[in-house]
Design a protein around this motif. Structure first.
Motif, PDB file in Angstrom:
ATOM      1  N   LYS A 233       0.837  -1.201   0.000  1.00 35.18           N
ATOM      2  CA  LYS A 233       0.000   0.000   0.000  1.00 35.18           C
ATOM      3  C   LYS A 233       0.872   1.251   0.000  1.00 35.18           C
ATOM      4  CE  LYS A 233      -4.027  -1.901   2.369  1.00 35.18           C
ATOM      5  NZ  LYS A 233      -4.592  -2.092   3.712  1.00 35.18           N
ATOM      6  N   SER A 234       1.989   1.206   0.737  1.00 37.29           N
ATOM      7  CA  SER A 234       2.833   2.401   0.830  1.00 37.29           C
ATOM      8  C   SER A 234       3.506   2.710  -0.497  1.00 37.29           C
ATOM      9  CB  SER A 234       3.884   2.230   1.930  1.00 37.29           C
ATOM     10  OG  SER A 234       4.968   1.473   1.460  1.00 37.29           O
ATOM     11  N   LYS A 235       3.523   1.713  -1.417  1.00 32.27           N
ATOM     12  CA  LYS A 235       4.084   1.972  -2.743  1.00 32.27           C
ATOM     13  C   LYS A 235       3.086   2.674  -3.640  1.00 32.27           C
ATOM     14  CE  LYS A 235       5.512  -2.347  -3.474  1.00 32.27           C
ATOM     15  NZ  LYS A 235       6.200  -3.498  -4.099  1.00 32.27           N
ATOM     16  N   GLY A 236       1.850   2.808  -3.167  1.00 32.15           N
ATOM     17  CA  GLY A 236       0.840   3.495  -3.956  1.00 32.15           C
ATOM     18  C   GLY A 236       0.128   2.583  -4.938  1.00 32.15           C
ATOM     19  N   LEU A 237       0.145   1.263  -4.681  1.00 37.85           N
ATOM     20  CA  LEU A 237      -0.545   0.342  -5.579  1.00 37.85           C
ATOM     21  C   LEU A 237      -2.057   0.472  -5.397  1.00 37.85           C
ATOM     22  CD1 LEU A 237       1.590  -2.892  -5.088  1.00 37.85           C
ATOM     23  CD2 LEU A 237       1.989  -0.972  -6.605  1.00 37.85           C
ATOM     24  N   SER A 238      -2.785   0.138  -6.466  1.00 44.72           N
ATOM     25  CA  SER A 238      -4.243   0.220  -6.382  1.00 44.72           C
ATOM     26  C   SER A 238      -4.762  -0.917  -5.503  1.00 44.72           C
ATOM     27  CB  SER A 238      -4.840   0.100  -7.777  1.00 44.72           C
ATOM     28  OG  SER A 238      -4.589  -1.183  -8.282  1.00 44.72           O
ATOM     29  N   ASN A 239      -5.982  -0.772  -5.005  1.00 44.99           N
ATOM     30  CA  ASN A 239      -6.557  -1.791  -4.138  1.00 44.99           C
ATOM     31  C   ASN A 239      -6.587  -3.161  -4.808  1.00 44.99           C
ATOM     32  OD1 ASN A 239      -6.981  -0.240  -1.906  1.00 44.99           O
ATOM     33  ND2 ASN A 239      -9.019   0.423  -2.547  1.00 44.99           N
ATOM     34  N   ASN A 240      -6.959  -3.182  -6.103  1.00 41.20           N
ATOM     35  CA  ASN A 240      -7.012  -4.445  -6.820  1.00 41.20           C
ATOM     36  C   ASN A 240      -5.653  -5.115  -6.869  1.00 41.20           C
ATOM     37  OD1 ASN A 240      -9.682  -4.539  -7.324  1.00 41.20           O
ATOM     38  ND2 ASN A 240      -9.557  -3.563  -9.337  1.00 41.20           N
ATOM     39  N   ARG A 241      -4.640  -4.297  -7.163  1.00 39.86           N
ATOM     40  CA  ARG A 241      -3.277  -4.815  -7.248  1.00 39.86           C
ATOM     41  C   ARG A 241      -2.851  -5.398  -5.891  1.00 39.86           C
ATOM     42  NH1 ARG A 241      -0.016  -7.183 -10.248  1.00 39.86           N
ATOM     43  NH2 ARG A 241       2.086  -7.066  -9.459  1.00 39.86           N
ATOM     44  N   VAL A 242      -3.221  -4.721  -4.809  1.00 41.93           N
ATOM     45  CA  VAL A 242      -2.854  -5.201  -3.470  1.00 41.93           C
ATOM     46  C   VAL A 242      -3.560  -6.527  -3.180  1.00 41.93           C
ATOM     47  CG1 VAL A 242      -2.995  -4.725  -0.995  1.00 41.93           C
ATOM     48  CG2 VAL A 242      -2.366  -2.907  -2.565  1.00 41.93           C
ATOM     49  N   ILE A 243      -4.858  -6.597  -3.530  1.00 39.60           N
ATOM     50  CA  ILE A 243      -5.615  -7.807  -3.206  1.00 39.60           C
ATOM     51  C   ILE A 243      -5.169  -8.986  -4.074  1.00 39.60           C
ATOM     52  CG2 ILE A 243      -7.905  -8.869  -3.290  1.00 39.60           C
ATOM     53  CD1 ILE A 243      -9.035  -6.137  -2.477  1.00 39.60           C
ATOM     54  N   TYR A 244      -5.139  -8.779  -5.417  1.00 35.32           N
ATOM     55  CA  TYR A 244      -4.826  -9.911  -6.290  1.00 35.32           C
ATOM     56  C   TYR A 244      -3.337 -10.212  -6.344  1.00 35.32           C
ATOM     57  CZ  TYR A 244      -9.650  -9.572  -7.666  1.00 35.32           C
ATOM     58  OH  TYR A 244     -11.009  -9.555  -7.628  1.00 35.32           O
ATOM     59  N   GLY A 245      -2.507  -9.179  -6.388  1.00 33.32           N
ATOM     60  CA  GLY A 245      -1.076  -9.387  -6.553  1.00 33.32           C
ATOM     61  C   GLY A 245      -0.381  -9.822  -5.282  1.00 33.32           C
ATOM     62  N   HIS A 246      -0.881  -9.354  -4.143  1.00 36.26           N
ATOM     63  CA  HIS A 246      -0.143  -9.629  -2.904  1.00 36.26           C
ATOM     64  C   HIS A 246      -0.936 -10.474  -1.911  1.00 36.26           C
ATOM     65  CE1 HIS A 246       3.349  -7.006  -3.710  1.00 36.26           C
ATOM     66  NE2 HIS A 246       2.481  -6.346  -4.447  1.00 36.26           N
ATOM     67  N   THR A 247      -2.195 -10.077  -1.612  1.00 33.51           N
ATOM     68  CA  THR A 247      -2.934 -10.803  -0.569  1.00 33.51           C
ATOM     69  C   THR A 247      -3.321 -12.200  -1.032  1.00 33.51           C
ATOM     70  OG1 THR A 247      -3.879  -8.662   0.000  1.00 33.51           O
ATOM     71  CG2 THR A 247      -4.775 -10.568   1.111  1.00 33.51           C
ATOM     72  N   LEU A 248      -4.090 -12.301  -2.128  1.00 30.11           N
ATOM     73  CA  LEU A 248      -4.591 -13.610  -2.550  1.00 30.11           C
ATOM     74  C   LEU A 248      -3.460 -14.541  -2.967  1.00 30.11           C
ATOM     75  CD1 LEU A 248      -7.934 -13.201  -4.512  1.00 30.11           C
ATOM     76  CD2 LEU A 248      -7.517 -14.281  -2.336  1.00 30.11           C
ATOM     77  N   ARG A 249      -2.446 -13.977  -3.617  1.00 27.51           N
ATOM     78  CA  ARG A 249      -1.311 -14.792  -4.070  1.00 27.51           C
ATOM     79  C   ARG A 249      -0.712 -15.564  -2.898  1.00 27.51           C
ATOM     80  NH1 ARG A 249       2.312 -17.326  -5.629  1.00 27.51           N
ATOM     81  NH2 ARG A 249       3.954 -16.916  -7.143  1.00 27.51           N
ATOM     82  N   ASN A 250      -0.645 -14.936  -1.729  1.00 31.78           N
ATOM     83  CA  ASN A 250      -0.110 -15.601  -0.550  1.00 31.78           C
ATOM     84  C   ASN A 250      -1.175 -16.404   0.188  1.00 31.78           C
ATOM     85  OD1 ASN A 250       2.835 -14.818   0.240  1.00 31.78           O
ATOM     86  ND2 ASN A 250       1.941 -13.016  -0.715  1.00 31.78           N
ATOM     87  N   ALA A 251      -2.395 -15.870   0.204  1.00 30.37           N
ATOM     88  CA  ALA A 251      -3.441 -16.507   0.997  1.00 30.37           C
ATOM     89  C   ALA A 251      -3.868 -17.840   0.396  1.00 30.37           C
ATOM     90  CB  ALA A 251      -4.644 -15.581   1.119  1.00 30.37           C
ATOM     91  N   LEU A 252      -3.695 -18.003  -0.930  1.00 32.98           N
ATOM     92  CA  LEU A 252      -4.201 -19.217  -1.560  1.00 32.98           C
ATOM     93  C   LEU A 252      -3.226 -20.387  -1.480  1.00 32.98           C
ATOM     94  CD1 LEU A 252      -6.211 -17.887  -4.597  1.00 32.98           C
ATOM     95  CD2 LEU A 252      -6.990 -18.597  -2.352  1.00 32.98           C
ATOM     96  N   LEU A 253      -2.010 -20.141  -0.955  1.00 33.01           N
ATOM     97  CA  LEU A 253      -1.045 -21.242  -0.873  1.00 33.01           C
ATOM     98  C   LEU A 253      -1.572 -22.414  -0.029  1.00 33.01           C
ATOM     99  CD1 LEU A 253       2.336 -19.329  -0.635  1.00 33.01           C
ATOM    100  CD2 LEU A 253       1.500 -20.720  -2.512  1.00 33.01           C
ATOM    101  N   PRO A 254      -2.125 -22.163   1.177  1.00 33.37           N
ATOM    102  CA  PRO A 254      -2.664 -23.302   1.927  1.00 33.37           C
ATOM    103  C   PRO A 254      -3.849 -23.962   1.232  1.00 33.37           C
ATOM    104  CG  PRO A 254      -2.775 -21.275   3.247  1.00 33.37           C
ATOM    105  CD  PRO A 254      -2.177 -20.911   1.944  1.00 33.37           C
ATOM    106  N   ILE A 255      -4.555 -23.190   0.399  1.00 31.26           N
ATOM    107  CA  ILE A 255      -5.695 -23.745  -0.326  1.00 31.26           C
ATOM    108  C   ILE A 255      -5.221 -24.793  -1.335  1.00 31.26           C
ATOM    109  CG2 ILE A 255      -7.746 -23.153  -1.678  1.00 31.26           C
ATOM    110  CD1 ILE A 255      -7.713 -21.929   1.086  1.00 31.26           C
ATOM    111  N   VAL A 256      -4.014 -24.583  -1.882  1.00 31.86           N
ATOM    112  CA  VAL A 256      -3.476 -25.555  -2.834  1.00 31.86           C
ATOM    113  C   VAL A 256      -3.311 -26.910  -2.152  1.00 31.86           C
ATOM    114  CG1 VAL A 256      -1.464 -26.143  -4.232  1.00 31.86           C
ATOM    115  CG2 VAL A 256      -2.323 -23.821  -4.222  1.00 31.86           C
ATOM    116  N   THR A 257      -2.850 -26.890  -0.897  1.00 34.35           N
ATOM    117  CA  THR A 257      -2.690 -28.135  -0.148  1.00 34.35           C
ATOM    118  C   THR A 257      -4.037 -28.837   0.008  1.00 34.35           C
ATOM    119  OG1 THR A 257      -1.024 -26.942   1.093  1.00 34.35           O
ATOM    120  CG2 THR A 257      -1.670 -29.090   1.919  1.00 34.35           C
TER     121      THR A 257
END
Lengths: 332, 341
Positions: A233-257
């Motif tokens: 967020k401090s880099k000025g990324l858009s909300n979508n970029r933060v959610i899809y690029g950073h949050t979900l990318r990490n959050a879905l790793l346990p889902i793969v298991t």
């Protein structure tokens, strides 16, 4: 991922498969002195014991049950190695592999659509619940998960089958095993299968959706609190970029298991549901084989299911390591 | 021109059974190219101040009130989150404390720096002829700039490190990546929140050198947040000492180290290890920071202050401005004579 690790994992998988085959072979034979006994004709009056023994030996040879158990085991392994799962004891002694190939697509229709529906809807609902943390959407998901954990899928299936099937007659409660004699990918064939599959898939997917939803929700909330989200967020990324690029990318790793574990259950996971709806899949095939003491068919199905599960687990590990650079399997 | 001008910043967190007044009306002014340090114990509201300036506190739960919030002369007080996205990373950037958690673990560090260039629009990629490059060209240009930024903070093999993931780098290297990230778009203000706390002392010195060097070279203003006065000595032009959400002393670095006025500042200075010192033991400030929910009456520092008088227990002293812009919040600063340490 090192090549040596891949080879090690594959060898280990082959070893586990060998153990499974051995267990599948010996466990049904424990306690049964002569599995061929139910196929012996009745000893008619006046028939000498020698002649009757000869007839019994004939039957044993016909079903491949002659010789010691160890000899049978070696023969079975040899045939398995050349891809032959033997013949069923059913009338006409069809090849086990043909019976499985015949039923497999029907089971996959149920389990694959269940898995995909659970995964996609679950992730969407879970992300929404995390977004609305503490609001009614979130609480609804939590309550639903208590509910579906307490109610097993077969119970949900019975309720659905009773109300939507028998009482209101919206979907078939008891599917016709011969609903599409020749599946030809026509719209009619597809829609008939979908109509019949609706209840069983729905019964299984309710639990799956809630389970994926709950895991996604917890995972997204955990990752949202991580500091790198603040950095993003401090880099000025858009909300979508933060959610899809950073949050979900990490959050879905346990889902793969979780997904990998469910993939390994694709074939064996719907035995009870198939039975409830009289679905013409692997589950009903297995239960029929079981009640008929059809050893080759039982073993064939169990071996096929475990081979599938083993390969699915292996692939999940490899995929995980491609998705998460921190996982360097087997060290550097 | 002032790079940062904050007047009367207040941050409140409502919690069960009351409110936490994390920041209670502080003023901060940083001239362009200067470095101001905000010093205080953990929990005194330093980090909350920095996040409030970036407008990165989630509201709710936090409640932020500020009379004036200007960045390089531009008022950002009433900007929406969407408008702030254009400001963050471009005009103001942030360096976080622990680089391992501050970097996305599953994205290569290069890509994470690329994002800054790509997030701030096509207009940053215009070439001499004024034509706008396509997406592929922009990505390539972003990579070139990232590698340049990595080289600037002294990362060798920058092309190789571009592809590295955070866990593959050492702690000092990761912190350099964060610094490269902050300086990437040449912002007018950088907020560094405990930038060296997670590092070894030897690496600390290197990282601070790089930070100082880049700050001077690019004429960037720096807001340095730390609990460690020893690193401030060489970095900061001006120091704000914070206690329990309030500024208790503000002074030029030289003045503050030469002659601390507030007993708390004096206590902090007493806890620095100095090589030229005869003192055998550190002087420590007795007791610990009071709970932010139950702050003491009067001067917040009086329960721990050796010089507290009756007045200190009932009345909060004002922040008194002395000559030369120096400020102190103490009733008795004129009377107190500190023993030579």
């Amino acid at each position: 991922m090192k090549a040596s690790y891949v080879i090690k994992r594959i060898l280990l998988t082959v070893f586990i498969f060998f153990v499974v085959v051995t267990l599948c072979f010996f466990i049904p034979r424990i306690g049964v002195t002569d599995p061929a006994s139910r196929y012996y004709p009745v000893q008619s009056a006046g028939m000498s014991d020698d002649v009757y023994e000869a007839i019994k030996e004939q039957v044993r040879i016909q079903y491949g049950l002659n010789g010691s158990t160890w000899e049978q085991y070696i023969t079975y392994l040899g045939k398995l190695f050349s891809g032959d799962l033997g013949n069923s004891y059913q009338s006409g002694t069809p090849k086990v592999i043909d019976l499985i190939a015949d039923r497999l697509p029907w089971t996959l229709v149920l389990s694959v659509s269940n898995l995909l529906i659970s995964l996609v809807i679950g992730i969407i609902i879970g992300t929404m619940a995390a977004w609305k943390r503490g609001r009614w959407q979130d609480r609804a998901l939590l309550n639903a998960s208590t509910f579906t954990t307490a109610l097993p899928a077969f119970f949900i299936a019975l309720i659905l089958s009773f109300y939507l099937g028998f009482e209101w007659e919206i979907f078939p409660a008891y599917t016709d095993q011969n609903m599409v004699p020749n599946f030809d990918w026509s719209w009619k064939a597809i829609s008939t299968v979908a109509y019949n599959a609706a209840l069983p898939v729905f019964a299984m997917a309710i639990g799956g959706i809630v389970s994926y939803g709950q895991s996604t929700r917890n995972s997204v909330i955990a990752v949202s609190g991580d500091e790198f989200i603040l950095t993003a967020k401090s880099k000025g990324l858009s909300n979508n970029r933060v959610i899809y690029g950073h949050t979900l990318r990490n959050a879905l790793l346990p889902i793969v298991t979780q997904f990998g574990m469910n993939v390994s259950g694709l074939i064996g996971g719907s035995v009870v549901i198939e039975q409830i709806f009289n679905w013409n899949g692997m589950g009903t095939l297995f239960l029929t084989a079981n009640s008929n003491n059809d050893y080759p068919l039982m073993m064939g199905i169990m071996i096929f299911m475990s081979a599938f599960a083993l390969v699915a687990n292996l692939l999940t590990d490899f995929v995980y390591c491609l998705l998460d650079p921190r996982v360097t399997l087997g060290g550097r | 021109m002032k790079a940062l001008d904050v007047k009367n910043l207040k941050v409140i967190f409502p919690v069960e059974g009351g409110v936490v007044r994390a920041v209670e009306g502080i003023d901060i002014e940083i001239e362009q190219g200067q470095c101001a340090a905000i010093v205080g114990e953990s929990g005194c509201g330093k980090s909350v101040t920095s996040l409030a300036v970036m407008k990165l506190l989630s509201t709710p739960p936090a409640v932020v009130r500020v009379d004036k919030l200007e960045l390089g002369g531009v008022d950002i007080r009433d900007l929406s989150d969407k408008q702030m996205q254009k400001v963050r990373g471009k005009d103001v950037a942030m360096i976080f404390q622990d680089a391992l958690t501050a970097l996305n673990p599953v994205m290569s560090v290069g890509k994470q720096i690329d994002e800054i260039f790509l997030a701030h629009g096509k207009e940053n990629f215009l070439d001499e002829s004024g034509s706008c490059p396509n997406k592929f060209q922009r990505k390539k240009e972003a990579k070139r700039r990232t590698i340049q930024a990595l080289k600037l903070v002294g990362i060798s093999d920058a092309e190789l490190r571009y592809k590295a993931y955070p866990h593959q780098l050492s702690g000092g290297m990761r912190q350099r990546v964060l610094i490269a990230m902050a300086f990437a778009s040449n912002p007018s203000l950088i907020i560094a929140d405990e930038p060296t706390t997670a590092l070894d002392v030897t690496i600390q010195a290197q990282v601070l050198d790089i930070l100082k060097d880049l700050q001077k070279k690019q004429n960037t203003s720096l807001m340095l947040i730390t609990h460690d006065l020893s690193i401030v000595m060489n970095m900061a032009d001006e120091i704000y000492v914070m206690y329990c959400g309030k500024i208790v002393e503000r002074a030029k670095t030289k003045d503050l180290f030469h002659k601390p006025l507030h007993p708390y500042t004096h206590g902090l200075l007493g806890s620095i290890a100095r090589i030229d010192d005869e003192c055998k033991r550190f002087v420590q400030i007795p007791s610990s920071l009071p709970s932010p929910m139950h702050k003491p009456s009067g001067c917040y520092f009086h329960p721990r202050c050796a010089y507290a008088t009756e007045r200190c227990q009932t009345e909060m002293p004002p922040l008194e401005t002395l000559e030369g812009g120096r400020c102190v919040r103490c009733w008795n600063y004129k009377e107190i004579r500190y023993d030579k340490q």
